[in-house]
Design an enzyme around this catalytic site. Structure first.
Site, PDB file in Angstrom:
ATOM      1  N   GLU A  31     -37.459-121.377  13.671  1.00 38.23           N
ATOM      2  CA  GLU A  31     -38.173-120.661  12.801  1.00 38.23           C
ATOM      3  C   GLU A  31     -38.752-119.034  14.316  1.00 38.23           C
ATOM      4  OE1 GLU A  31     -38.814-117.159  10.982  1.00 38.23           O
ATOM      5  OE2 GLU A  31     -38.607-118.977   9.941  1.00 38.23           O
ATOM      6  N   SER A  41     -34.197-115.663   8.595  1.00 36.78           N
ATOM      7  CA  SER A  41     -33.321-116.922   8.988  1.00 36.78           C
ATOM      8  C   SER A  41     -31.935-117.305   7.670  1.00 36.78           C
ATOM      9  CB  SER A  41     -34.222-117.659   8.059  1.00 36.78           C
ATOM     10  OG  SER A  41     -35.992-117.595   9.115  1.00 36.78           O
ATOM     11  N   HIS A  54     -44.897-118.499  12.120  1.00 33.47           N
ATOM     12  CA  HIS A  54     -44.312-117.669  11.531  1.00 33.47           C
ATOM     13  C   HIS A  54     -45.411-117.265  10.640  1.00 33.47           C
ATOM     14  CE1 HIS A  54     -42.715-115.340   7.208  1.00 33.47           C
ATOM     15  NE2 HIS A  54     -41.434-116.528   7.806  1.00 33.47           N
ATOM     16  N   ASP A  88     -33.179-119.519  14.924  1.00 33.40           N
ATOM     17  CA  ASP A  88     -32.681-118.594  13.226  1.00 33.40           C
ATOM     18  C   ASP A  88     -32.631-117.176  13.875  1.00 33.40           C
ATOM     19  OD1 ASP A  88     -35.092-117.843  13.523  1.00 33.40           O
ATOM     20  OD2 ASP A  88     -35.545-118.729  10.993  1.00 33.40           O
ATOM     21  N   HIS A  89     -33.728-116.740  14.560  1.00 35.14           N
ATOM     22  CA  HIS A  89     -33.244-115.354  14.866  1.00 35.14           C
ATOM     23  C   HIS A  89     -35.260-115.018  15.808  1.00 35.14           C
ATOM     24  CE1 HIS A  89     -36.135-114.541  11.727  1.00 35.14           C
ATOM     25  NE2 HIS A  89     -35.969-115.386  11.746  1.00 35.14           N
TER      26      HIS A  89
END
Length: 661
Positions: free
Chosen positions: A307, A346, A463, A517-518
């Site tokens: 993440e 995501s 996150h 994912d990014h």
């Protein structure tokens, strides 16, 4: 109306008062003037906050002039519905109903406008632009979003709610007072003026005499996406996003049109696809990929999707020194030096890494209805070859529609928070250590069954609000709940996981992919902040030998590369590049940033914009700077970009991203 009611303030007439001239439209006039004042004050505050970015863009005057124009458009949308009802309700017999209806409508509209402006600063902090489609998508997950806001942004949340309530009270009092002063016109005057007012508001909404009506793209006045977003209001940005989401099956057409044969030819002309045959007219990208590595027994696959782990946090990629474990691991496998994410969510990373699917301006296919069954993924393809397939996630698998997409497209088992017994649980679920402990147990079980397996492990500790166990790492920043500390903890947990997996019997038979994912936040003063799409990628395990992949690569290249390394030859529709066969040919990347699509080829960037001409630019990976050119991009580059952004929409719409039954 009775004699008593004729004396009421709703029908009073006093030509010396200004509201006499607005007649039955007094509340709508209040909505227009108060809305303009509210939006202008908000824009002024946002411009003052972002003054350096605005000054660099050099469009300060235009921002306020065009901003008023944009505000009139959204206020026109909010006014035209009650205005259309005026001939039916703005009469003496229904005076109270009309006054009450317009008062409540105007109050709701002002509260909506105000709430969106109040929510804007925090959204800008996270996404570097006004609220857009992401704002709408997150509304579908109130528990997760509220948990994040409460634990990470409590003062902003409380302040926004309090200010919105105060605005609602003030707006209602103002409009209630206005309703008592409302003067109704005779029916003849009402019916004569109403068509003219309706036409004026319609023209206010259209805001141009050009072929197309005004839209948010017309207010992109600079090369800085954030500055452009400040010109319009957050209310219009969100309303436009809702409209776009309703039309997203044809989303890529916002950039123009390209004939179907040119779309297919443009994609198939890539050097790494040149030797393939595409025999099916029904499935135009279906082809047979022969694995570069021939193996007696194909390898297992584990993908660790990290993440928000952008290159921002990887020292060897020009970032911060908060991933020491990854820095050690990168010398033990294939390390990607120029790997780029396809988007900023995501689910966009999931569709690229797990399905090899290119991005579009629409929502990710993970959330789209036509992709919930019979849509190609690695799990579906490997499942047909006898693999056990599994998804392991520390949060709730229903988030972002992942459970539905995965179970409908080849994942035989889903393990999420409900199947875990975490020692530490945050707003987004089990900690990464607990997640990896579960993953290790599951891998051991899968290996014991004697079948090849594919496991997708998706982390969540990095996150907002960045919650993780105490005493695990030496903090990089003094405030524990900081992104740099969360990344360092995620890296720590990853290092423990790989070290434990290396001691297992399946290590020698398994390929591991570690990829983001990014990035955590995608922002910058470029129209497309390309440097914030740069992510780490590492393939290790089995007999993978250390090497650095220096060519430009996209997330969609990872799945074909993995299949080749695993020794799996198969038919599939993916258009990505097999870097196991060729890692020297110059590559490309494709990036979706809000409604902008960037095609990166070498140092050349071609940017497609909705309903506007494409732009050309030069990207410097060392500095992360994108310099826009005065000249338009070469026609060949525009056609390649158009082909790659239109193909996925075409394949989704026609349900052709699949393999034969």
């Amino acid at each position: 109306m009775t004699q008593a009611s004729s004396r009421s303030s709703l029908s009073a007439s006093d030509p010396t008062r200004w509201w006499q001239r607005t007649g039955p439209y007094l509340n709508l006039f209040c909505l227009l003037t108060a809305g303009l004042a509210l939006l202008s004050l908000s824009r002024l505050a946002l411009v003052a906050w972002q003054r350096d970015r605005v000054a660099a863009a050099g469009i300060l005057g235009d921002m306020f002039v065009q901003g008023i124009r944009a505000d009139l458009i959204v206020l026109g949308y909010l006014t035209i519905i009650p205005l259309a009802l005026a001939p039916l309700l703005a009469h003496r017999r229904t005076a109270k109903l009309w006054a009450g209806l317009t008062a409540w409508w105007a109050t709701a509209a002002l509260v909506f406008i105000g709430f969106m402006e109040l929510a804007t600063p925090q959204f800008i902090v996270q996404y570097d632009m006004r609220p857009n489609r992401l704002f709408i998508e997150y509304l579908g997950y109130p528990a997760e979003v509220f948990g994040t806001l409460w634990h990470g942004y409590r003062p902003a949340l409380v302040g926004t709610v309090a200010a919105t309530v105060l605005l609602a009270v003030l707006a209602h009092r103002m409009l209630a007072a206005a309703s008592r002063r409302m003067v109704l016109w005779p029916a003849r005057r009402l019916l004569l003026t109403w068509p003219l007012l309706l036409l004026v508001v319609a023209l206010q909404i259209r805001s141009t005499t050009a072929h197309r009506p005004a839209n948010p793209a017309m207010f992109a006045l600079s090369g800085d996406a954030l500055v452009n977003s400040l010109v319009i209001s957050s209310a219009w940005s969100v309303l436009d996003a809702i409209g776009a989401m309703r039309k997203e099956a044809r989303s890529s057409e916002i950039y123009g049109t390209l004939a179907r044969d040119k779309v297919l030819a443009g994609v198939r002309s890539a050097p790494w696809l040149g030797d393939y045959r595409f025999p099916s007219a029904e499935l135009p990208t279906l082809h047979h990929q022969q694995a570069a590595y021939r193996r007696d027994k194909p390898l297992n696959l584990v993908i660790v999707l990290e993440e928000s782990l952008g290159a921002t946090f990887v020292q060897s990629l020009g970032g911060l020194p908060v991933t020491p474990e990854l820095e050690k691991l990168k010398e033990q496998g294939w390390w990607f030096e120029q790997l780029y994410a396809t988007g900023t969510r995501s689910v966009r990373g999931i569709e690229a890494v797990v399905a090899g699917y290119a991005p579009t301006p629409a929502r990710s296919v993970v959330k789209l209805s036509l992709a919930q069954r019979n849509f190609y993924t690695l799990a579906q393809g490997l499942g047909r070859q006898g693999y056990q397939t599994e998804f392991v996630y520390g949060g709730e698998a229903h988030f972002d529609n992942m459970r539905s997409f995965f179970t409908g497209n080849g994942f035989q088992n889903v393990v999420d928070r409900r199947a875990m017994h975490p020692r530490f649980e945050g707003s987004w679920g089990a900690s990464d250590e607990d997640l990896f402990d579960t993953a290790l147990a599951r891998l051991k079980t899968l290996h014991a069954q004697g079948k090849p397996f594919f496991s997708l492990v998706f982390t969540s500790s990095n996150h907002e609000p960045f919650e993780f166990p105490d005493g695990k790492i030496a903090l990089h920043d003094p405030v524990k709940q900081h992104v740099n500390n969360a990344v360092k903890y995620a890296d720590f947990a990853l290092g423990k996981f790989i070290a434990a997996a290396r001691r297992q019997d399946y290590w020698k038979d398994t390929v591991f992919l570690i990829v983001a994912d990014h990035d955590n936040r995608v922002y910058g003063d470029s129209l497309v902040p390309i440097n914030k799409f740069h992510i780490p990628g590492l393939i290790l395990g089995a007999d993978v030998q250390p090497r650095h992949i220096r060519t430009l690569a996209s997330q969609i290249d990872l799945a074909p590369t993995l299949l080749s390394l695993m020794g799996v030859s198969s038919d599939h529709p993916m258009i990505g590049r097999d870097l196991a066969r060729d890692s020297e040919t110059p590559g490309r990347a494709m990036l979706q940033f809000d409604n902008y699509f960037a095609w990166l080829e070498g140092d050349s960037a071609t940017i497609l914009r909705p309903q506007q001409a494409p732009l050309a630019g030069r990207y410097d990976p060392a500095s992360g700077a994108l310099a826009l050119d005065a000249k338009p991009p070469a026609a060949a580059l525009v056609e390649r970009a158009m082909a790659h952004v239109m193909l996925p929409s075409l394949l989704y719409r026609e349900q052709r991203y699949r393999v034969p039954e």
